[in-house]
Design a protein around this motif. Structure first.
Motif, PDB file in Angstrom:
ATOM      1  N   PHE A  14      17.322  58.488  86.783  1.00  0.00           N
ATOM      2  CA  PHE A  14      17.370  59.945  86.849  1.00  0.00           C
ATOM      3  C   PHE A  14      18.295  60.322  88.003  1.00  0.00           C
ATOM      4  O   PHE A  14      17.858  60.655  89.102  1.00  0.00           O
ATOM      5  CB  PHE A  14      15.971  60.519  87.048  1.00  0.00           C
ATOM      6  CG  PHE A  14      15.070  60.295  85.875  1.00  0.00           C
ATOM      7  CD1 PHE A  14      15.149  61.112  84.760  1.00  0.00           C
ATOM      8  CD2 PHE A  14      14.160  59.264  85.871  1.00  0.00           C
ATOM      9  CE1 PHE A  14      14.330  60.906  83.662  1.00  0.00           C
ATOM     10  CE2 PHE A  14      13.332  59.045  84.780  1.00  0.00           C
ATOM     11  CZ  PHE A  14      13.423  59.864  83.682  1.00  0.00           C
ATOM     12  N   ARG A  15      19.580  60.232  87.746  1.00  0.00           N
ATOM     13  CA  ARG A  15      20.575  60.587  88.754  1.00  0.00           C
ATOM     14  C   ARG A  15      21.806  61.123  88.066  1.00  0.00           C
ATOM     15  O   ARG A  15      21.989  60.959  86.862  1.00  0.00           O
ATOM     16  CB  ARG A  15      20.928  59.374  89.615  1.00  0.00           C
ATOM     17  CG  ARG A  15      21.711  58.308  88.870  1.00  0.00           C
ATOM     18  CD  ARG A  15      22.319  57.320  89.853  1.00  0.00           C
ATOM     19  NE  ARG A  15      23.143  56.320  89.189  1.00  0.00           N
ATOM     20  CZ  ARG A  15      24.406  56.510  88.816  1.00  0.00           C
ATOM     21  NH1 ARG A  15      24.979  57.695  89.017  1.00  0.00           N
ATOM     22  NH2 ARG A  15      25.101  55.551  88.239  1.00  0.00           N
ATOM     23  N   GLU A  59      19.202  68.007  84.210  1.00  0.00           N
ATOM     24  CA  GLU A  59      18.381  66.808  84.217  1.00  0.00           C
ATOM     25  C   GLU A  59      19.218  65.681  83.617  1.00  0.00           C
ATOM     26  O   GLU A  59      19.982  65.897  82.672  1.00  0.00           O
ATOM     27  CB  GLU A  59      17.099  67.024  83.409  1.00  0.00           C
ATOM     28  CG  GLU A  59      16.200  68.105  83.998  1.00  0.00           C
ATOM     29  CD  GLU A  59      14.955  68.334  83.159  1.00  0.00           C
ATOM     30  OE1 GLU A  59      14.573  67.424  82.405  1.00  0.00           O
ATOM     31  OE2 GLU A  59      14.376  69.416  83.270  1.00  0.00           O
ATOM     32  N   TYR A  60      19.064  64.475  84.167  1.00  0.00           N
ATOM     33  CA  TYR A  60      19.894  63.355  83.764  1.00  0.00           C
ATOM     34  C   TYR A  60      19.034  62.165  83.357  1.00  0.00           C
ATOM     35  O   TYR A  60      17.942  61.958  83.871  1.00  0.00           O
ATOM     36  CB  TYR A  60      20.808  62.910  84.916  1.00  0.00           C
ATOM     37  CG  TYR A  60      21.555  64.025  85.595  1.00  0.00           C
ATOM     38  CD1 TYR A  60      22.776  64.458  85.111  1.00  0.00           C
ATOM     39  CD2 TYR A  60      21.035  64.626  86.741  1.00  0.00           C
ATOM     40  CE1 TYR A  60      23.472  65.472  85.738  1.00  0.00           C
ATOM     41  CE2 TYR A  60      21.721  65.645  87.380  1.00  0.00           C
ATOM     42  CZ  TYR A  60      22.939  66.072  86.879  1.00  0.00           C
ATOM     43  OH  TYR A  60      23.624  67.074  87.489  1.00  0.00           O
ATOM     44  N   CYS A  61      19.580  61.361  82.460  1.00  0.00           N
ATOM     45  CA  CYS A  61      18.881  60.151  82.041  1.00  0.00           C
ATOM     46  C   CYS A  61      19.914  59.132  81.564  1.00  0.00           C
ATOM     47  O   CYS A  61      20.735  59.438  80.705  1.00  0.00           O
ATOM     48  CB  CYS A  61      17.894  60.483  80.922  1.00  0.00           C
ATOM     49  SG  CYS A  61      17.014  59.068  80.295  1.00  0.00           S
ATOM     50  N   LEU A 113      15.017  62.566  77.196  1.00  0.00           N
ATOM     51  CA  LEU A 113      14.943  63.810  77.971  1.00  0.00           C
ATOM     52  C   LEU A 113      13.673  64.582  77.633  1.00  0.00           C
ATOM     53  O   LEU A 113      13.029  65.154  78.515  1.00  0.00           O
ATOM     54  CB  LEU A 113      16.180  64.665  77.701  1.00  0.00           C
ATOM     55  CG  LEU A 113      17.486  64.188  78.335  1.00  0.00           C
ATOM     56  CD1 LEU A 113      18.642  65.071  77.872  1.00  0.00           C
ATOM     57  CD2 LEU A 113      17.394  64.199  79.862  1.00  0.00           C
ATOM     58  N   ALA A 116      10.746  62.714  79.323  1.00  0.00           N
ATOM     59  CA  ALA A 116      10.701  62.938  80.765  1.00  0.00           C
ATOM     60  C   ALA A 116      10.212  64.342  81.099  1.00  0.00           C
ATOM     61  O   ALA A 116       9.433  64.539  82.040  1.00  0.00           O
ATOM     62  CB  ALA A 116      12.087  62.698  81.373  1.00  0.00           C
ATOM     63  N   PRO A 131      10.097  57.449  88.485  1.00  0.00           N
ATOM     64  CA  PRO A 131      10.653  56.464  87.543  1.00  0.00           C
ATOM     65  C   PRO A 131      10.475  55.045  88.037  1.00  0.00           C
ATOM     66  O   PRO A 131      10.565  54.770  89.237  1.00  0.00           O
ATOM     67  CB  PRO A 131      12.134  56.851  87.473  1.00  0.00           C
ATOM     68  CG  PRO A 131      12.401  57.567  88.747  1.00  0.00           C
ATOM     69  CD  PRO A 131      11.141  58.282  89.102  1.00  0.00           C
TER      70      PRO A 131
END
Length: 277
Positions: A14-15, A59-61, A113, A116, A131
């Protein structure tokens, strides 16, 4: 085609992506992708191509790698985003028109996504989840509970009779226009997929079937279904719509049939096979 396949990662990050990482950007049921000359979604943009146009609330994945480059799913408000050379497509449009490699990126990205977003806090002790560094999981730092992405298996069944010349098609009350399709439903807890296929046919159509055989599958990320397609043969009973989910049904042939599902869907793939198209 930009790549042959998504190499799934065993980790989830998650970045924010790096500038040359590949990304698929989501906003509810839309995605940003590169189109071909005909306007069809065919490629993933790099993060540097879209980053400046997206709002700060993202939001990132990390999904894995494509051609050795990391691939990310990004969630943000895309309503006012306009970028030269990049198109906004509905997820359904991508699933029905894109190649399998791009479909796999979309399905995995949308699912992770969604997972999460729905698992921010522990359901046991209500602490905020973090995470895992070694697994595709979210972990509660207080009680140690692990949360993994889960799929909802569903069956879709092509029932034939008269030596395979006739196919049972039904109109669900939720279908668009006057489209007819195959019988489908979710697998219940403690149920095999074959038992689910027979049960759904009996509940919705009032008939029994035999020779249930697996045909193919399709990921359907609305939000997390895995469609398992089967063929079966009519055995006994009179086919009648249940009046609750189905408003009408009938036996149809390749030369005499109603409006069918769109090409690219698993239902249409099975129907085309039955009808010999």
């Amino acid at each position: 085609m930009l790549f042959e396949a998504l190499q799934i990662s065993s980790e989830i990050f998650f970045r924010q992506p790096d500038a040359d990482d590949m990304v698929i950007c989501f906003d509810r049921q839309d995605a940003l992708l590169l189109p071909d000359a005909a306007g069809n979604p065919v490629q993933l943009p790099q993060w540097q191509m879209v980053a400046s146009a997206l709002p700060e609330s993202r939001e990132y994945c990390c999904l894995g790698t494509v051609d050795g480059k990391r691939c990310f799913a990004v969630k943000g408000e895309l309503e006012k985003v306009t970028l030269d050379g990049i198109g906004k497509f509905t997820c359904r449009q991508v699933l029905l028109t894109a190649d399998e490699a791009l479909k796999s990126v979309l399905c995995r990205g949308k699912k992770l996504l969604s997972w999460a977003a729905g698992h921010r806090y522990c359901g046991v002790c209500r602490k905020k989840l973090t995470p895992s560094a070694t697994d595709l999981a979210l972990i509660c730092p207080a009680c140690g509970e692990h949360y993994y992405p889960q799929l909802a298996p569903a069956v879709i069944v092509a029932v034939t009779r008269n030596g395979g010349k006739e196919l049972l098609l039904a109109h669900n009350r939720n279908f668009r226009n006057n489209m007819y399709s195959l019988i489908a439903g979710f697998v219940e807890a403690g149920e095999t997929v074959e038992a689910a296929a027979a049960r759904e046919i009996m509940e919705e159509c009032g008939i029994t079937v035999k020779n249930i055989r697996y045909f193919t599958s399709q990921v359907w990320p609305f939000p997390n279904s895995l469609m398992l397609a089967f063929t079966a043969e009519y055995d006994s009973g009179i086919a009648e719509a249940d009046g609750t989910e189905l408003s009408d049904l009938g036996w149809f042939t390749a030369d005499n049939h109603p409006e069918l599902p769109s090409p690219g869907s698993v239902a249409r793939k099975v129907i085309d096979h039955i009808f010999g198209w």
